[in-house]
Design a protein around this motif. Structure first.
Motif, PDB file in Angstrom:
ATOM      1  N   PHE A   1       0.829  -1.199   0.000  1.00  0.00           N
ATOM      2  CA  PHE A   1       0.000   0.000   0.000  1.00  0.00           C
ATOM      3  C   PHE A   1       0.870   1.259   0.000  1.00  0.00           C
ATOM      4  N   LEU A   2       1.892   1.300   0.837  1.00  0.00           N
ATOM      5  CA  LEU A   2       2.789   2.463   0.886  1.00  0.00           C
ATOM      6  C   LEU A   2       3.567   2.626  -0.423  1.00  0.00           C
TER       7      LEU A   2
ATOM      8  N   LEU B   1       2.368   6.909  -6.817  1.00  0.00           N
ATOM      9  CA  LEU B   1       1.406   7.950  -7.189  1.00  0.00           C
ATOM     10  C   LEU B   1       1.934   9.349  -6.844  1.00  0.00           C
ATOM     11  N   VAL B   2       2.588   9.484  -5.694  1.00  0.00           N
ATOM     12  CA  VAL B   2       3.178  10.765  -5.316  1.00  0.00           C
ATOM     13  C   VAL B   2       4.294  11.131  -6.289  1.00  0.00           C
ATOM     14  N   CYS B   3       5.097  10.162  -6.698  1.00  0.00           N
ATOM     15  CA  CYS B   3       6.177  10.413  -7.665  1.00  0.00           C
ATOM     16  C   CYS B   3       5.624  10.920  -8.990  1.00  0.00           C
TER      17      CYS B   3
ATOM     18  N   LEU C   1       9.112  11.781   3.143  1.00  0.00           N
ATOM     19  CA  LEU C   1       8.649  10.973   4.268  1.00  0.00           C
ATOM     20  C   LEU C   1       8.364   9.529   3.865  1.00  0.00           C
ATOM     21  N   LEU C   2       7.697   9.344   2.734  1.00  0.00           N
ATOM     22  CA  LEU C   2       7.417   7.978   2.268  1.00  0.00           C
ATOM     23  C   LEU C   2       8.694   7.230   1.924  1.00  0.00           C
ATOM     24  N   ALA C   3       9.675   7.920   1.337  1.00  0.00           N
ATOM     25  CA  ALA C   3      10.946   7.272   1.011  1.00  0.00           C
ATOM     26  C   ALA C   3      11.653   6.812   2.278  1.00  0.00           C
ATOM     27  N   ILE C   4      11.630   7.642   3.312  1.00  0.00           N
ATOM     28  CA  ILE C   4      12.263   7.259   4.582  1.00  0.00           C
ATOM     29  C   ILE C   4      11.520   6.099   5.230  1.00  0.00           C
ATOM     30  N   ILE C   5      10.194   6.172   5.242  1.00  0.00           N
ATOM     31  CA  ILE C   5       9.396   5.097   5.850  1.00  0.00           C
ATOM     32  C   ILE C   5       9.597   3.788   5.114  1.00  0.00           C
TER      33      ILE C   5
ATOM     34  N   ASN D   1      12.168   2.910   3.389  1.00  0.00           N
ATOM     35  CA  ASN D   1      13.540   2.454   3.539  1.00  0.00           C
ATOM     36  C   ASN D   1      13.773   1.843   4.923  1.00  0.00           C
ATOM     37  N   LEU D   2      13.138   2.378   5.939  1.00  0.00           N
ATOM     38  CA  LEU D   2      13.357   1.908   7.298  1.00  0.00           C
ATOM     39  C   LEU D   2      12.391   0.820   7.734  1.00  0.00           C
ATOM     40  N   SER D   3      11.362   0.590   6.962  1.00  0.00           N
ATOM     41  CA  SER D   3      10.330  -0.358   7.403  1.00  0.00           C
ATOM     42  C   SER D   3      10.804  -1.800   7.284  1.00  0.00           C
ATOM     43  N   VAL D   4      10.399  -2.592   8.242  1.00  0.00           N
ATOM     44  CA  VAL D   4      10.719  -4.020   8.243  1.00  0.00           C
ATOM     45  C   VAL D   4       9.448  -4.860   8.273  1.00  0.00           C
ATOM     46  N   PHE D   5       8.302  -4.199   8.117  1.00  0.00           N
ATOM     47  CA  PHE D   5       7.053  -4.948   8.193  1.00  0.00           C
ATOM     48  C   PHE D   5       6.654  -5.495   6.872  1.00  0.00           C
TER      49      PHE D   5
END
Length: 76
Positions: free
Chosen positions: A4-5, A11-13, A66-70, A72-76
């Motif tokens: 989803f992210l 879409l933001v890009c 913000l989405l790029a950071i999330i 990149n850091l997400s492990v879920f």
């Protein structure tokens, strides 16, 4: 959740690219030397369509970062 992210990120890009390409150039030409570039539209640019594009570009850029950071850091 990650899918989803990623879809939102794509879409933001696309929206950010389209809005940046829709904006006018920032050069005022030779009219800015003598102060001729300060017209009514130049002074009230925040109320115009161009001003709205600039504001929306800033919001999309913040969302992109913000989405790029999330993502990149997400492990879920």
């Amino acid at each position: 959740m990650r899918v989803f992210l990623t879809i939102i990120f794509v879409l933001v890009c696309i929206a950010l690219t389209a809005i940046v390409l829709a904006q006018e150039g920032k050069d005022a030409g030779l009219g800015s030397i003598g102060g001729l570039g300060d017209s009514y539209w130049g002074k009230n640019k925040s109320r115009s369509m161009e001003g709205n594009l600039v504001k929306f570009t800033k919001l999309l850029a913040i969302g992109f970062i913000l989405l790029a950071i999330i993502l990149n850091l997400s492990v879920f």
